[in-house]
Design an enzyme around this catalytic site. Structure first.
Site, PDB file in Angstrom:
ATOM      1  N   LYS A  43       0.832  -1.197   0.000  1.00 41.80           N
ATOM      2  CA  LYS A  43       0.000   0.000   0.000  1.00 41.80           C
ATOM      3  C   LYS A  43       0.871   1.253   0.000  1.00 41.80           C
ATOM      4  CE  LYS A  43      -3.872  -0.691   2.229  1.00 41.80           C
ATOM      5  NZ  LYS A  43      -4.523  -1.020   3.509  1.00 41.80           N
ATOM      6  N   ARG A 113      -3.446   2.875   8.424  1.00 42.58           N
ATOM      7  CA  ARG A 113      -3.709   1.731   7.545  1.00 42.58           C
ATOM      8  C   ARG A 113      -2.542   0.759   7.580  1.00 42.58           C
ATOM      9  NH1 ARG A 113      -4.707   4.618   1.828  1.00 42.58           N
ATOM     10  NH2 ARG A 113      -6.007   2.771   1.456  1.00 42.58           N
ATOM     11  N   GLY A 122      -6.925 -10.653   6.936  1.00 41.00           N
ATOM     12  CA  GLY A 122      -6.624 -11.153   8.272  1.00 41.00           C
ATOM     13  C   GLY A 122      -5.735 -10.200   9.014  1.00 41.00           C
ATOM     14  N   MET A 124      -4.825  -6.123  10.300  1.00 39.00           N
ATOM     15  CA  MET A 124      -5.629  -5.106  10.949  1.00 39.00           C
ATOM     16  C   MET A 124      -6.425  -4.288   9.928  1.00 39.00           C
ATOM     17  SD  MET A 124      -4.699  -1.892  13.225  1.00 39.00           S
ATOM     18  CE  MET A 124      -5.047  -0.786  11.884  1.00 39.00           C
ATOM     19  N   ARG A 356      -3.163  -1.002  -6.780  1.00 34.30           N
ATOM     20  CA  ARG A 356      -2.385  -2.251  -6.736  1.00 34.30           C
ATOM     21  C   ARG A 356      -2.752  -3.063  -7.958  1.00 34.30           C
ATOM     22  NH1 ARG A 356      -5.749  -4.612  -1.656  1.00 34.30           N
ATOM     23  NH2 ARG A 356      -7.772  -4.167  -2.538  1.00 34.30           N
ATOM     24  N   HIS A 472      -4.604 -43.381  -7.395  1.00 36.41           N
ATOM     25  CA  HIS A 472      -5.136 -43.919  -8.649  1.00 36.41           C
ATOM     26  C   HIS A 472      -6.229 -43.002  -9.194  1.00 36.41           C
ATOM     27  CE1 HIS A 472      -7.941 -46.398 -11.043  1.00 36.41           C
ATOM     28  NE2 HIS A 472      -6.820 -46.911 -11.529  1.00 36.41           N
ATOM     29  N   ARG A 578       0.256 -45.867 -22.897  1.00 34.34           N
ATOM     30  CA  ARG A 578       0.308 -47.017 -21.986  1.00 34.34           C
ATOM     31  C   ARG A 578      -0.579 -48.119 -22.533  1.00 34.34           C
ATOM     32  NH1 ARG A 578      -0.563 -42.720 -17.349  1.00 34.34           N
ATOM     33  NH2 ARG A 578      -1.845 -42.033 -19.080  1.00 34.34           N
ATOM     34  N   ARG A 634       4.629 -47.678 -25.020  1.00 33.31           N
ATOM     35  CA  ARG A 634       5.315 -48.465 -23.991  1.00 33.31           C
ATOM     36  C   ARG A 634       4.757 -49.884 -23.963  1.00 33.31           C
ATOM     37  NH1 ARG A 634       4.624 -46.772 -17.831  1.00 33.31           N
ATOM     38  NH2 ARG A 634       2.548 -47.623 -18.178  1.00 33.31           N
ATOM     39  N   GLU A 779      13.680 -45.373 -15.219  1.00 37.64           N
ATOM     40  CA  GLU A 779      12.809 -45.166 -14.069  1.00 37.64           C
ATOM     41  C   GLU A 779      13.305 -45.913 -12.840  1.00 37.64           C
ATOM     42  OE1 GLU A 779       8.875 -46.574 -15.075  1.00 37.64           O
ATOM     43  OE2 GLU A 779       9.692 -48.065 -16.433  1.00 37.64           O
ATOM     44  N   SER A 798      13.167 -42.058 -22.035  1.00 39.65           N
ATOM     45  CA  SER A 798      12.103 -41.269 -21.444  1.00 39.65           C
ATOM     46  C   SER A 798      12.129 -41.537 -19.939  1.00 39.65           C
ATOM     47  CB  SER A 798      10.753 -41.666 -22.043  1.00 39.65           C
ATOM     48  OG  SER A 798       9.723 -40.973 -21.381  1.00 39.65           O
ATOM     49  N   GLY A 800      10.785 -42.024 -16.581  1.00 43.80           N
ATOM     50  CA  GLY A 800       9.498 -42.276 -15.926  1.00 43.80           C
ATOM     51  C   GLY A 800       9.637 -41.801 -14.498  1.00 43.80           C
ATOM     52  N   ASN A 802       7.573 -41.002 -12.187  1.00 42.37           N
ATOM     53  CA  ASN A 802       6.753 -41.544 -11.101  1.00 42.37           C
ATOM     54  C   ASN A 802       7.474 -42.703 -10.415  1.00 42.37           C
ATOM     55  OD1 ASN A 802       4.827 -39.766 -11.932  1.00 42.37           O
ATOM     56  ND2 ASN A 802       3.465 -41.293 -12.828  1.00 42.37           N
ATOM     57  N   ASP A 803       7.854 -43.684 -11.236  1.00 42.25           N
ATOM     58  CA  ASP A 803       8.561 -44.828 -10.659  1.00 42.25           C
ATOM     59  C   ASP A 803       9.935 -44.421 -10.143  1.00 42.25           C
ATOM     60  OD1 ASP A 803       7.131 -47.256 -10.500  1.00 42.25           O
ATOM     61  OD2 ASP A 803       7.028 -47.322 -12.689  1.00 42.25           O
ATOM     62  N   CYS A 865       8.178 -38.464 -18.940  1.00 44.34           N
ATOM     63  CA  CYS A 865       6.746 -38.654 -18.880  1.00 44.34           C
ATOM     64  C   CYS A 865       6.435 -38.861 -17.416  1.00 44.34           C
ATOM     65  CB  CYS A 865       6.310 -39.840 -19.731  1.00 44.34           C
ATOM     66  SG  CYS A 865       7.170 -41.352 -19.308  1.00 44.34           S
ATOM     67  N   TYR A 885      12.008 -32.893 -24.381  1.00 40.72           N
ATOM     68  CA  TYR A 885      10.570 -32.660 -24.277  1.00 40.72           C
ATOM     69  C   TYR A 885      10.019 -33.122 -22.934  1.00 40.72           C
ATOM     70  CZ  TYR A 885       9.896 -37.653 -25.134  1.00 40.72           C
ATOM     71  OH  TYR A 885       9.928 -39.012 -25.015  1.00 40.72           O
TER      72      TYR A 885
HETATM   73  P1  ADP Z   1      -7.966  -2.258   3.072  1.00 41.03           P
HETATM   74  O1  ADP Z   1      -6.563  -2.713   2.979  1.00 41.03           O
HETATM   75  O2  ADP Z   1      -8.830  -3.128   3.898  1.00 41.03           O
HETATM   76  O3  ADP Z   1      -8.535  -1.894   1.731  1.00 41.03           O
HETATM   77  P2  ADP Z   1      -7.529   0.536   3.469  1.00 41.03           P
HETATM   78  O4  ADP Z   1      -6.399   0.983   4.314  1.00 41.03           O
HETATM   79  O5  ADP Z   1      -7.309   0.599   2.016  1.00 41.03           O
HETATM   80  O6  ADP Z   1      -7.922  -0.912   3.942  1.00 41.03           O
HETATM   81  O7  ADP Z   1      -8.748   1.437   3.894  1.00 41.03           O
HETATM   82  C1  ADP Z   1     -10.071   1.076   4.061  1.00 41.03           C
HETATM   83  C2  ADP Z   1     -10.984   2.116   3.451  1.00 41.03           C
HETATM   84  O8  ADP Z   1     -10.736   3.398   3.993  1.00 41.03           O
HETATM   85  C3  ADP Z   1     -10.773   2.234   1.962  1.00 41.03           C
HETATM   86  O9  ADP Z   1     -12.008   2.413   1.350  1.00 41.03           O
HETATM   87  C4  ADP Z   1      -9.939   3.470   1.847  1.00 41.03           C
HETATM   88  O10 ADP Z   1     -10.128   4.103   0.610  1.00 41.03           O
HETATM   89  C5  ADP Z   1     -10.452   4.333   2.995  1.00 41.03           C
HETATM   90  N1  ADP Z   1      -9.419   5.251   3.448  1.00 41.03           N
HETATM   91  C6  ADP Z   1      -8.210   4.927   3.924  1.00 41.03           C
HETATM   92  N2  ADP Z   1      -7.493   6.030   4.204  1.00 41.03           N
HETATM   93  C7  ADP Z   1      -8.260   7.085   3.907  1.00 41.03           C
HETATM   94  C8  ADP Z   1      -8.065   8.502   3.970  1.00 41.03           C
HETATM   95  N3  ADP Z   1      -6.916   9.038   4.384  1.00 41.03           N
HETATM   96  N4  ADP Z   1      -9.076   9.282   3.583  1.00 41.03           N
HETATM   97  C9  ADP Z   1     -10.236   8.751   3.158  1.00 41.03           C
HETATM   98  N5  ADP Z   1     -10.487   7.439   3.089  1.00 41.03           N
HETATM   99  C10 ADP Z   1      -9.501   6.590   3.442  1.00 41.03           C
HETATM  100 MG    MG Z   2      -7.865  -0.747   0.476  1.00 40.66          MG
HETATM  101 MG    MG Z   3       6.884 -46.814 -14.673  1.00 42.61          MG
END
Ligand code: ADP
Ligand code: MG
Ligand code: MG
Length: 925
Positions: A43, A113, A122, A124, A356, A472, A578, A634, A779, A798, A800, A802-803, A865, A885
């Site tokens: 980011k 962020r 997962g 923050m 991104r 299998h 085969r 084969r 093989e 060739s 083989g 697997n074997d 193969c 190949y």
């Molecule tokens: P995520 O990685 O979950 O997308 P973000 O850090 O991108 O989290 O932010 C979550 C939301 O908050 C996004 O919609 C982002 O555009 C908005 N946001 C983040 N920073 C700002 C900011 N400085 N001003 C306005 N909106 C923001």
């Molecule tokens: Mg985002």
């Molecule tokens: Mg074999």
């Protein structure tokens, strides 16, 4: 430890500055860049890059991933100097936007962020509107002249801070919102009046207080706590779990972005949205996304209100739309790839908040790569490298509709990709019968054996409770391009009750299930699927890939139909046909059993006579399909017991016949039953006689052909006669006969003599000559090590693999499923060696075998193969060691073509790079 290294770096990088200079933990966006994602996080890198490109980005700072790692090395304390640098950088931001953090009349608000190098669910979530308290919220109201807005920002901040930094359950805040929204006329968040917003804020603070927490009043304290919370989330359970599954190391750390807020919730000419620069599911060149007016942050994703398609922004705020569209274009030009962007509009002014590389489907990946090459945004080499093997795989098979709501019954291994559905059946015979009646069926088995083949053919998909990626079921299904999930261990199969159970839930025969072999999921019911479409983009891209690759790509194909499929996917020959697969199927299996059970050569030859026309017919079909492309056939390879019924089953059948005998009604019945019992007994005796303790290492491969030369004779006759027939149709035949499981060169020599004998015989009988080659499978480790001797009798090798993997590891593939997965989990092995060629061990034998073979025959053709022929990493290894190949299942051929091209391009790039560094080194000297 990390810190020590960092400090060393610092000293060596900046030897002209004083030694006391502090480590730089914090960068403003202008100082960052797009390349160093590992330091700035994805980011931060994107925000820096956009800032430097002059795009409208709210000013901000990045606390680096190094600071996160130092935090952990430092007993969860900010490293020395970090906080001071944050405060300093914040002062710069204040100057840029003309507001002051914590100021009661003109407050600056920020977002905090998280951002690791890899985008990571997962981690923050983001805290918005940080810097608000009872005083500054007044200031914000005065500054903007909009009390309602200021309170709306505050109630968002209170719940986000409570939830994310103080760990209070999200639902509690949501309930407050719902209660207050219900009291308004419209029922939406935008209908909330200032008094109601005040009520919400008070209620939120109470919730936090009830959990013995409080939001600090001091904005700097808020910021400190939020940054620490981002660092802490890096080691949170969700994040660690995600990294383990995706094999991302724990020591990368996350960066933290602190950015001046811009507000999408300031009325009808404000808003927020997300958009892709091209359609991520089709690849079409069009802005694709959604937005909401008078909204902030994640309102779009969270589904607070239903967002509008981005096209409508063109009508609502045409100027902003135009600007956004042209920025999107600029970003694509800059990154040379499709982007996924976030934006916010504050009172008619556009701000970019994230960019991104956008995730995309297989279809979109191909289309975008080809389009961009044609637009000259990227070159063809880049286009070929843009599409991953997984993308292609997705494209070649039906997929489960990602928008469909469906209940997952069980998850196993993604053994053979694609999506298919049908009624559950448990017996292969029944699968066949029901399919004949027009039913769609899914065959569910504990595991499968060659006996089940006809049922697998008839089924739409196969599910097994046991077995791994190379069981299998998995191997056969991939060969047929049939969807398969193996090792779905949560499924408890009960053949006698004709049902399976998952978590106490019973699924009887006839119930519909949907199988997703690309992800390993088994769903209840008929889940909508999307059919694959191979458009002109696909063919174009494959054409480019073919130009770049050095490795040939052949297919493993056993039938004319396989051969046709393989050619359709661009196979340049058959690398492995085969012959034993031709012996399954009712009538054929019977003749095969007769051959195996024959007493003496005479009886065996009689049985072989029945097999000869069947084999010849198959070869004719294959030669016709391949139209002069090489076909490697084969000779018979597997241990004979694979063609015979199972001892336990025979015992059960015998017992049943005896029971019937007791209950017989007439004398004629008795005679019939006695005959049947006699026959079963004889069969059982035979099976017992040829039973081996270790059939994989027993009487199989060329050992069969050496002791039963009549088998080799029959097979070769079938092959040669087929060749003559097809040549008489004025079609080319390029024929390669392959002797399996050679360990001693003399084995090959004797088989070659026999094959040449038959060739002469057939040529004489027809008064016609034909070309053929004889080669061998390598093989067994002994064969690889003595390849220079074996090569004297071989025109090609060739591998083989697997074997070769089984015998190098001393590990039976069929038994590996029980423990190999935990070997991978515990990192004893990095990959299942039956899926990814073990380059260090098995690969070394391949390298040695190829080298030694070529030392006596420099132009010896060498291929592989086996399952590895379709695996991208194994293909890259084969490319590196100079094989001619790879051969893989027909449905893997496009993937192999692409992977082979990518392997060559990667080597090329690496070589160019090392040349460049050498040149630079020479210049500095
Ligand atoms: P995520 O990685 O979950 O997308 P973000 O850090 O991108 O989290 O932010 C979550 C939301 O908050 C996004 O919609 C982002 O555009 C908005 N946001 C983040 N920073 C700002 C900011 N400085 N001003 C306005 N909106 C923001
Ligand atoms: Mg985002
Ligand atoms: Mg074999």
């Amino acid at each position: 430890m990390t810190e020590a290294i960092l400090e060393e770096n610092e000293v060596s990088e900046s030897d002209d500055t004083s030694a006391e200079q502090q480590h730089k933990w914090v960068y403003v966006f202008e100082e960052g860049n797009g390349e160093n994602k590992s330091l700035f996080g994805g980011k931060g890198a994107g925000l820096s890059e956009m800032t430097r490109a002059g795009l409208p980005v709210p000013p901000g700072l990045i606390v680096t991933t190094e600071a996160c790692n130092a935090y952990y090395d430092n007993n969860k304390q900010f490293p020395e100097g970090m906080w001071e640098q944050v405060v300093e950088a914040l002062a710069e931001i204040e100057k840029k936007v003309g507001k002051k953090f914590g100021d009661s009349s003109n407050p600056l608000l920020v977002s905090v962020r998280s951002g690791a190098a890899f985008s990571m669910p997962g981690m923050m979530d983001t805290v918005l509107n940080l810097g608000l308290n009872e005083e500054t919220v007044q200031g914000l109201a005065e500054q903007t002249g909009d009390l309602r807005f200021a309170l709306d920002a505050y109630r968002r901040f209170a719940s986000l801070f409570g939830e994310i930094v103080l760990d209070v359950a999200h639902e509690k805040f949501e309930r407050v919102m719902d209660r207050f929204k219900a009291q308004t006329k419209g029922g939406k968040d935008t209908d909330l009046k200032p008094e109601e917003l005040r009520g919400i804020i008070a209620a939120e603070k109470e919730i936090i207080l009830a959990e013995q927490h409080a939001i600090p009043d001091d904005p700097y304290e808020q910021l400190r706590a939020a940054i620490a919370a981002v660092f802490t989330s890096w080691m949170g359970r969700r994040a660690c779990g995600y990294r383990r599954i995706n094999r991302i190391p724990d020591n990368l750390g996350t960066a933290v972005n602190v950015q001046a807020m811009v507000f999408g919730n300031m009325g009808a000419n404000s808003g927020t949205g997300v958009a892709f620069t091209r359609n991520p599911s089709t690849g079409r060149k069009e802005l694709y996304g959604e937005y909401l007016l008078n909204a902030q942050g994640e309102d779009v994703v969270a589904g607070t209100r239903t967002p509008n398609p981005i096209k409508e922004l063109k009508k609502e705020l045409p100027k902003v739309y135009e600007q956004f569209a042209s920025i999107a274009q600029l970003l694509e030009k800059h990154y040379h790839d499709m982007q996924d962007c976030e934006f916010t509009i504050e009172r008619g002014k556009l701000w970019m908040l994230q960019t991104r590389t956008g995730k995309r489907t297989g279809a979109a990946a191909v289309r975008i790569a080809v389009d961009m090459a044609q637009e000259k945004l990227i070159d063809r080499k880049t286009a070929v490298q843009r599409v991953t093997p997984e993308h292609l795989d997705q494209l070649l098979h039906p997929t489960v509709d990602p928008d469909a709501k469906a209940e997952v019954l069980a998850t196993g291994l993604p053994a053979s990709p694609g999506a298919a559905q049908g009624e559950v059946v448990f017996s292969p015979d029944e699968a066949e019968e029901m399919a004949k009646e027009g039913h769609k069926v899914v065959l569910v088995r504990l595991e499968t054996s060659p006996d089940d083949f006809h049922g697998m053919v008839a089924a739409q998909a196969i599910v097994t409770a046991r077995g791994g990626m190379t069981s299998h079921a998995a191997v056969v299904a991939r060969g047929m391009g049939k969807t398969c999930v193996s090792g779905a261990s949560a499924i408890d199969v009960d053949y006698s009750q004709q049902q399976f159970t998952v978590d106490g839930r019973v699924i009887p025969k006839g119930e519909w299930i949907t199988v997703d072999g690309s992800t390993g999921r088994v769903f209840l019911g008929k889940v909508p699927t999307i059919q694959p479409q191979l458009g002109s983009d696909f063919h174009e891209l494959m054409k480019w890939a073919d130009k770049f690759r050095r490795l040939g790509v052949r297919a493993n194909a056993d039938t004319p139909l396989d051969a046709k499929t393989a050619r359709g996917f661009g196979a340049e020959g058959i690398g492995l046909c085969r012959t034993e697969h031709m012996f399954f199927g009712d009538q054929r299996l019977a003749a095969m059993r007769e051959m195996i059970l024959a007493d003496g050569v005479g009886a065996r030859e009689k049985a072989l006579e029945k097999l000869l026309p069947l084999q010849r017919g198959d070869f004719i079909g294959i030669f016709r399909e391949m139209a002069g492309l090489p076909v490697t056939i084969r000779l018979l390879d597997p241990p004979l017991h694979e063609f015979l019924p199972n001892v336990d089953e025979l015992l059960v059948e015998l017992a049943e016949l005896k029971m019937a005998l007791r209950k017989r009604k007439t004398l004629a019945d008795m005679d019939l039953l006695l005959d049947q019992i006699d026959e079963k007994r004889r069969l059982l005796d035979h099976v017992n006689k040829i039973r081996e303790a270790n059939p994989m290492l027993g009487f199989r491969g060329c050992r069969l052909g050496l002791l039963y030369p009549e088998v080799t004779r029959m097979q070769c006759r079938a092959i040669f006669e087929a060749a003559i027939i097809v040549k008489n149709e004025r079609k080319q035949v390029s024929l390669e006969i392959m002797v399996p499981l050679v360990s001693v060169s003399e084995e090959l020599k004797q088989q070659v003599d026999l094959i040449n004998d038959v060739a002469r015989e057939v040529m004489g009988e027809h008064g016609m000559k034909f070309d053929y080659m004889v080669g061998t499978m390598i093989e067994l480790p002994r064969a690889a090590l003595t390849a220079h001797k074996i090569a004297q009798h071989a025109q090609f090798f060739s591998f083989g693999t697997n074997d070769l993997t089984q015998t190098t590891f001393g590990l039976s593939r069929d038994d590996s499923g029980r423990f190999l997965p935990s070997y991978v989990d515990r990192k004893i092995l990095s990959d299942d060696p039956f899926q990814v060629l073990d380059s260090e061990g098995v690969g070394e034998l391949v390298r040695i075998g190829a080298e030694r073979g070529r030392s006596v025959k420099p132009d010896l053709k060498v291929g592989i193969c086996g399952e590895h022929g379709g695996d991208p990493r194994s293909i890259s290894f084969c490319n590196e060691i100079g094989l001619n190949y790879v051969s893989c299942s027909p449905y893997r051929v496009p993937v192999a073509r692409l992977a082979a091209a990518q392997a060559t391009l990667e080597t090329e790039a690496a070589e160019a790079k090392s040349k460049q560094t050498a040149k630079q080194a020479a210049q500095t000297l």
